[in-house]
Enzyme design. Sequence first.
Site, PDB file in Angstrom:
ATOM      1  N   ASP A  12       0.806  -1.236   0.000  1.00  9.67           N
ATOM      2  CA  ASP A  12       0.000   0.000   0.000  1.00  9.67           C
ATOM      3  C   ASP A  12       0.838   1.285   0.000  1.00  9.67           C
ATOM      4  O   ASP A  12       0.446   2.286   0.608  1.00  9.67           O
ATOM      5  CB  ASP A  12      -0.966   0.020   1.191  1.00  9.67           C
ATOM      6  CG  ASP A  12      -2.054  -1.040   1.074  1.00  9.67           C
ATOM      7  OD1 ASP A  12      -2.418  -1.384  -0.070  1.00  9.67           O
ATOM      8  OD2 ASP A  12      -2.528  -1.524   2.114  1.00  9.67           O
ATOM      9  N   GLY A  14       1.626   2.546  -2.949  1.00 15.00           N
ATOM     10  CA  GLY A  14       1.256   3.146  -4.236  1.00 15.00           C
ATOM     11  C   GLY A  14       2.046   2.645  -5.426  1.00 15.00           C
ATOM     12  O   GLY A  14       2.162   3.351  -6.430  1.00 15.00           O
ATOM     13  N   LYS A  37       2.597  -7.869 -13.744  1.00  9.60           N
ATOM     14  CA  LYS A  37       2.477  -8.051 -12.297  1.00  9.60           C
ATOM     15  C   LYS A  37       2.491  -9.565 -12.076  1.00  9.60           C
ATOM     16  O   LYS A  37       1.459 -10.226 -12.219  1.00  9.60           O
ATOM     17  CB  LYS A  37       1.197  -7.429 -11.751  1.00  9.60           C
ATOM     18  CG  LYS A  37       1.159  -7.413 -10.214  1.00  9.60           C
ATOM     19  CD  LYS A  37      -0.014  -6.601  -9.699  1.00  9.60           C
ATOM     20  CE  LYS A  37      -0.090  -6.647  -8.167  1.00  9.60           C
ATOM     21  NZ  LYS A  37       0.970  -5.845  -7.528  1.00  9.60           N
ATOM     22  N   ASN A 174       6.214   8.616  -2.822  1.00 13.99           N
ATOM     23  CA  ASN A 174       4.789   8.796  -3.053  1.00 13.99           C
ATOM     24  C   ASN A 174       4.249   9.640  -1.898  1.00 13.99           C
ATOM     25  O   ASN A 174       4.036   9.145  -0.794  1.00 13.99           O
ATOM     26  CB  ASN A 174       4.085   7.438  -3.125  1.00 13.99           C
ATOM     27  CG  ASN A 174       2.717   7.541  -3.772  1.00 13.99           C
ATOM     28  OD1 ASN A 174       2.348   8.580  -4.305  1.00 13.99           O
ATOM     29  ND2 ASN A 174       1.957   6.464  -3.717  1.00 13.99           N
TER      30      ASN A 174
END
EC number: 6.3.3.3
Length: 227
Positions: A12, A14, A37, A174
Amino acid sequence: MKSIFITGTDTDVGKTYITAGLAITLRKMNIDVGVMKPFAAGVKQKKGFKSEDVEILSNSAKIDDPEELVNPQFFPISASPYTAWKKLKIKPKIPLILSSFKKLSKKHEMMLVEGMGGTMTPILKNYFVTDLIKDMKIPTIIVTRSKVGTVNHTIMTVKMCQKYKIPIKGIIINNFDKGYPINQLKKDLESLTGIKVLGSIPFIKDMSDKSLYRIFKKNIDMKLVLK
């Protein structure tokens, strides 16, 4: 032109949107960029790609590559590949991942590969994301955040990459937490790790191609990304 593995200091942070922004920017620079991915997990979407992250990446790069190449393994559980293996009895297939990456690399001028979680996210008992990056033989960009504590996580991530002899192209901050002044964070990270900060991305409301391209072109040193 080298491909790049986008890893993070944690889950998490980003990674998906950073990878998507890079894909859009490279595409608009007339570079044939592919995305991948290797492992995705979570709630399966009812339509389209199983993984929302994979759909975001594919749309950003405007590719029509088969889902089974872009995302060779999907686990319908929010967990690491190792935990998914133990709970669902679906063993992560490293040879499949590497062969899919090789096929995509032949189709595109450059590949962006988004990892899962952080560098030490377990895939098998003694095989981690760092092992996968090393087996792919590509450098990495580390995505970190701007909350207090990020220096610790970033230094640990850098040291694990160095231990595995993974080349680091740079760090992208980020900045969606707004807890650590960015200018100071950039100075601290570069001073402590010796790794160049490629730029920082502010909180983004508009996720359109036009918006992401404008923000990434302004805030990320793409010359260093492509170096």
